[in-house]
Scaffold this active site. Structure first.
Site, PDB file in Angstrom:
ATOM      1  N   GLU A  53      12.956 -24.069 -11.276  1.00  0.00           N
ATOM      2  CA  GLU A  53      12.758 -22.634 -11.097  1.00  0.00           C
ATOM      3  C   GLU A  53      14.023 -21.856 -11.465  1.00  0.00           C
ATOM      4  OE1 GLU A  53      10.335 -20.824 -10.923  1.00  0.00           O
ATOM      5  OE2 GLU A  53      10.918 -18.951  -9.986  1.00  0.00           O
ATOM      6  N   HIS A  79      19.691 -40.655 -19.680  1.00  0.00           N
ATOM      7  CA  HIS A  79      18.702 -41.307 -20.539  1.00  0.00           C
ATOM      8  C   HIS A  79      18.489 -40.513 -21.827  1.00  0.00           C
ATOM      9  CE1 HIS A  79      17.892 -44.343 -17.557  1.00  0.00           C
ATOM     10  NE2 HIS A  79      17.887 -43.375 -16.647  1.00  0.00           N
ATOM     11  N   CYS A  85       0.839  -1.196   0.000  1.00  0.00           N
ATOM     12  CA  CYS A  85       0.000   0.000   0.000  1.00  0.00           C
ATOM     13  C   CYS A  85       0.879   1.253   0.000  1.00  0.00           C
ATOM     14  CB  CYS A  85      -0.865   0.024   1.241  1.00  0.00           C
ATOM     15  SG  CYS A  85      -1.721  -1.503   1.558  1.00  0.00           S
ATOM     16  N   GLU A  94      14.263 -16.893 -18.795  1.00  0.00           N
ATOM     17  CA  GLU A  94      13.267 -15.848 -19.103  1.00  0.00           C
ATOM     18  C   GLU A  94      13.852 -14.434 -19.073  1.00  0.00           C
ATOM     19  OE1 GLU A  94       9.876 -15.742 -16.423  1.00  0.00           O
ATOM     20  OE2 GLU A  94      11.164 -16.224 -14.733  1.00  0.00           O
ATOM     21  N   ASN A 143      -0.208   1.154   6.412  1.00  0.00           N
ATOM     22  CA  ASN A 143       0.429   0.122   5.582  1.00  0.00           C
ATOM     23  C   ASN A 143       0.893  -0.981   6.502  1.00  0.00           C
ATOM     24  OD1 ASN A 143       0.178   1.748   3.408  1.00  0.00           O
ATOM     25  ND2 ASN A 143       2.362   2.086   3.076  1.00  0.00           N
ATOM     26  N   ARG A 168       3.547   0.600  -7.083  1.00  0.00           N
ATOM     27  CA  ARG A 168       3.596  -0.426  -6.042  1.00  0.00           C
ATOM     28  C   ARG A 168       2.417  -1.396  -6.132  1.00  0.00           C
ATOM     29  NH1 ARG A 168       6.292   2.055  -1.164  1.00  0.00           N
ATOM     30  NH2 ARG A 168       4.879   0.880   0.120  1.00  0.00           N
TER      31      ARG A 168
HETATM   32  C1  F6R Z   1       7.899 -16.830 -14.162  1.00  0.00           C
HETATM   33  C2  F6R Z   1       6.522 -16.432 -13.914  1.00  0.00           C
HETATM   34  C3  F6R Z   1       5.456 -17.228 -14.553  1.00  0.00           C
HETATM   35  C4  F6R Z   1       4.230 -17.345 -13.639  1.00  0.00           C
HETATM   36  C5  F6R Z   1       3.079 -18.019 -14.393  1.00  0.00           C
HETATM   37  C6  F6R Z   1       1.864 -18.200 -13.525  1.00  0.00           C
HETATM   38  O1  F6R Z   1       8.806 -15.991 -13.519  1.00  0.00           O
HETATM   39  O2  F6R Z   1       6.253 -15.480 -13.228  1.00  0.00           O
HETATM   40  O3  F6R Z   1       5.897 -18.493 -14.943  1.00  0.00           O
HETATM   41  O4  F6R Z   1       4.585 -18.086 -12.516  1.00  0.00           O
HETATM   42  O5  F6R Z   1       2.739 -17.247 -15.513  1.00  0.00           O
HETATM   43  O6  F6R Z   1       1.371 -16.962 -13.097  1.00  0.00           O
HETATM   44  P1  F6R Z   1       0.442 -16.855 -11.841  1.00  0.00           P
HETATM   45  O7  F6R Z   1       1.230 -17.293 -10.651  1.00  0.00           O
HETATM   46  O8  F6R Z   1       0.019 -15.430 -11.786  1.00  0.00           O
HETATM   47  O9  F6R Z   1      -0.719 -17.797 -12.073  1.00  0.00           O
END
Ligand code: F6R
Length: 620
Positions: free
Chosen positions: A493, A516, A2, A500, A106, A27
């Site tokens: 991850e 494999h 907030c 990305e 906040n 924000r």
């Molecule tokens: C990667 C990323 C995406 C989201 C995916 C799902 O950094 O942010 O892979 O995790 O698009 O988005 P939400 O969590 O908003 O459903």
């Protein structure tokens, strides 16, 4: 999260408050409001759900409100839906005319239910679902009970409430003063000729002044026209140094970080703590997970036959980690699926099953469809969601909110980390309710969770080494992330973070799966990053690393302090503190996020806005 802006001076406050709030839009927020005190001493309050434009329209850009003192707020819902009623400012009565105190806040008041019960007993009535209304009414209660100055009433409130807050309040019978207090939520006071400002973040007031005081934890401030005084919780005056802000607005929004992603990486300890505190209650003797706010009865938890997790991208990775932890602790079978697959594969769902949807935005099209598929089949659904009032949160039977706050960088970091925490909380509570762990183990797991934020702070101390490593591999073409079990979930991850935002080709593999097929890709100089945090699988992953090394790979590893023999195999090692193995993913993911970030930086890319990607994927 907030945003707060306050002003006391000689000009009309409303346009200044609106201008300040617009500088805090970055924000994230779902509603906004402001209160101005007019020349007759009355408060005027205007609130609007949705974008700030609504508030601009309702007030004719502030011109419709007259008064030289006021407070404004943009709200990101944590307690109660985004709505005009729940928007701030909040008042001490049920009607503005009958209210002596009005405030914005906040942060999160963790014991607000307890305080609300106390105030209800004292005859207070409530109109909203917010913790802020409780906070304002508590100040009012002490103010009237002790007939004390504002400073003392605020101090008494601070002693009683638990949680984090930046609070700004106006008292009807203290004209020309705004009072403020802070604990663990930022707050600054700006000064210029005959004008004083309060804000949760520098950009809100940079247009008016560059001279600010930083309010510290457990301090109280009193703002008057052109001056401010500061007090301890014992009402002792504090001398403060005026600081000149030399940054520009854009840098200020990022809190001094080059990109929002880095800012959000650093917000993870706080986000984790907030998420833990939102469901863990301390009854004095022990801490207990309390899912009463989620609404899932213990009887239902006992009867769950199978859990299905559906999500996309990083949320799916968080689901992969949850699978390992829930199965191991609660001994319930878990199946994790990509929401885009789940929705079309005509899933066969057990009627005593539980479908968990994980989503930061709560608006991801495939995840919404997976949720609806489960509901259509009559299976109970639980959403792990960050955005209050989002579609998934509204449609699921039960909701466990993550308290990451708004995430601006497209690549998720802090929301993912809080999704991991949500998975652990479910695993521990399900295990306890189903009799799989005793009181001692239960208390141990909860204390391990609370230790995570400080351990993450420690990892930040190794940033330079990770930046050096990313710079060394700035031209890397192919990266393989490997790990077993939970380390595999985290590798997924780490790999996504890297590809990305840095556009380096990377893949994550279960370490045992490499040979494999994929090992044919390993050649001289291929970078292989291994995650080794699971003691039982350490040697197995080392063997897989050695298989890569003999084929010319450059080996990097993420492991816990103490496993120094890893340096016999890997050429670069990043160490993280030790935690219970179930929760190590929350630590090992931090260097992986940093590696992705630093590679993006070394390549001169925009880490916050990677090409071709959107923050919320609302189409199939
Ligand atoms: C990667 C990323 C995406 C989201 C995916 C799902 O950094 O942010 O892979 O995790 O698009 O988005 P939400 O969590 O908003 O459903």
């Amino acid at each position: 999260m907030c945003g707060i802006v306050g002003f006391v001076g000689r000009r009309d406050a409303a346009p200044i408050l609106l201008e300040g709030l617009s500088k805090l839009e970055y924000r994230g927020y779902d509603s906004a409001g402001l209160a101005v005190r007019d020349s007759t001493g009355n408060f005027e309050v205007v609130k609007a759900k949705g974008k700030l434009k609504e508030l601009f329209d309702k007030t004719d850009s502030g011109k419709a409100l007259h008064g030289t003192m006021g407070i404004g707020h943009t709200r990101w819902a944590t307690h109660g839906e985004p709505s005009e009623t729940n928007a701030h400012p909040h008042i001490s009565g049920m009607d503005v005319k009958d209210s002596d105190i009005i405030g914005v806040h906040n942060g999160i008041i963790e014991n607000y239910m307890e305080m609300k019960t106390k105030l209800l007993r004292k005859g207070y009535k409530f109109y909203s679902d917010t913790d802020t209304e409780v906070l304002v009414k508590l100040v009012d209660y002490y103010y009237k009970k002790y007939k004390c100055p504002p400073c003392e009433a605020i101090a008494k409130t601070m002693v009683r409430v638990k949680g984090s807050y930046a609070l700004a309040v106006m008292f009807k019978d203290h004209p020309d003063e705004i009072w403020a207090a802070r604990k663990d939520s930022p707050m600054i006071v700006g000064i210029s000729d005959n004008e004083t400002f309060i804000a949760s973040d520098v950009p809100a007031i940079l247009k008016y002044t560059r001279n600010v005081y930083y309010v510290d934890n457990m301090e109280i401030a009193c703002l008057k026209e052109g001056s401010a005084e500061f007090f301890t919780i014992d009402s002792e005056p504090i001398e403060k140094e005026l600081v000149e802000i030399t940054w520009d607005t854009e840098a200020a929004e990022k809190g001094g970080y080059e990109y929002f992603m880095m800012k959000e990486i650093h917000e993870q300890p706080r986000a984790i703590l907030d998420t833990l505190n939102s469901v863990i209650k301390d009854d004095g003797d022990s801490k207990k997970i309390d899912f009463s706010g989620i609404g899932i009865p213990d009887e239902d938890i006992k009867n769950i036959s199978q859990i299905y997790i559906a999500a996309c991208g990083s949320a799916w990775h968080a689901g992969m980690a949850a699978q390992y932890v829930i199965e191991d602790l609660a001994r319930v079978p878990v199946r994790v699926e990509l929401a885009s697959e789940f929705r079309y594969r005509k899933p066969i769902l057990d009627k005593n099953g539980l479908v968990i949807i994980i989503s930061q935005s709560g608006e991801t099209a495939d995840s919404i469809a997976a949720l609806r598929e489960a509901k259509e089949k009559g299976v109970k659904t639980l959403a792990i969601v960050n955005v209050v009032g989002s579609t998934i949160a509204r449609e699921a039977d039960y909701v466990l909110y993550t308290l990451a706050g708004p995430e601006i960088a497209v690549a998720t970091t802090k929301a993912y980390s809080t999704q991991l925490i949500a998975g652990y909380l479910l695993a521990i509570q399900f295990a306890y309710v189903r009799g799989m762990i005793d009181d001692e183990k239960y208390a141990y797991y909860i204390s391990e969770l609370y230790a995570l934020p400080d351990k993450i702070e420690k990892i930040f101390e190794t940033k330079d080494k990770l930046q050096w490593f990313a710079a060394k591999f700035v031209n890397v073409h192919d990266v393989f992330f490997i790990g077993r079990n939970l380390d595999y979930a985290v590798s997924l991850e780490g790999s996504l973070k890297m590809k990305e935002i840095s556009y380096a080709h990377s893949e994550a593999y279960a370490a045992g799966e490499l040979k494999h097929g994929t090992i044919s890709m390993i050649e001289g100089g291929t970078l292989v990053i291994s995650v080794l945090t699971q003691p039982e699988l350490f040697d197995k992953t080392i063997s897989n690393m050695s298989e890569c090394k003999t084929r010319g790979a450059y080996l990097a590893a993420i492991t816990a302090y103490g496993h120094y023999d890893i340096e016999d195999t890997a050429s670069f090692v990043s160490y993280v503190p030790t935690a219970d193995p179930h929760f190590m993913g929350s630590l090992s993911v931090i260097p992986l996020q940093l590696l992705g970030y630093y590679l993006s930086l070394a390549r001169g890319l925009d880490a916050d806005k990677p090409r071709n990607l959107a923050k919320s994927v609302t189409v199939e």
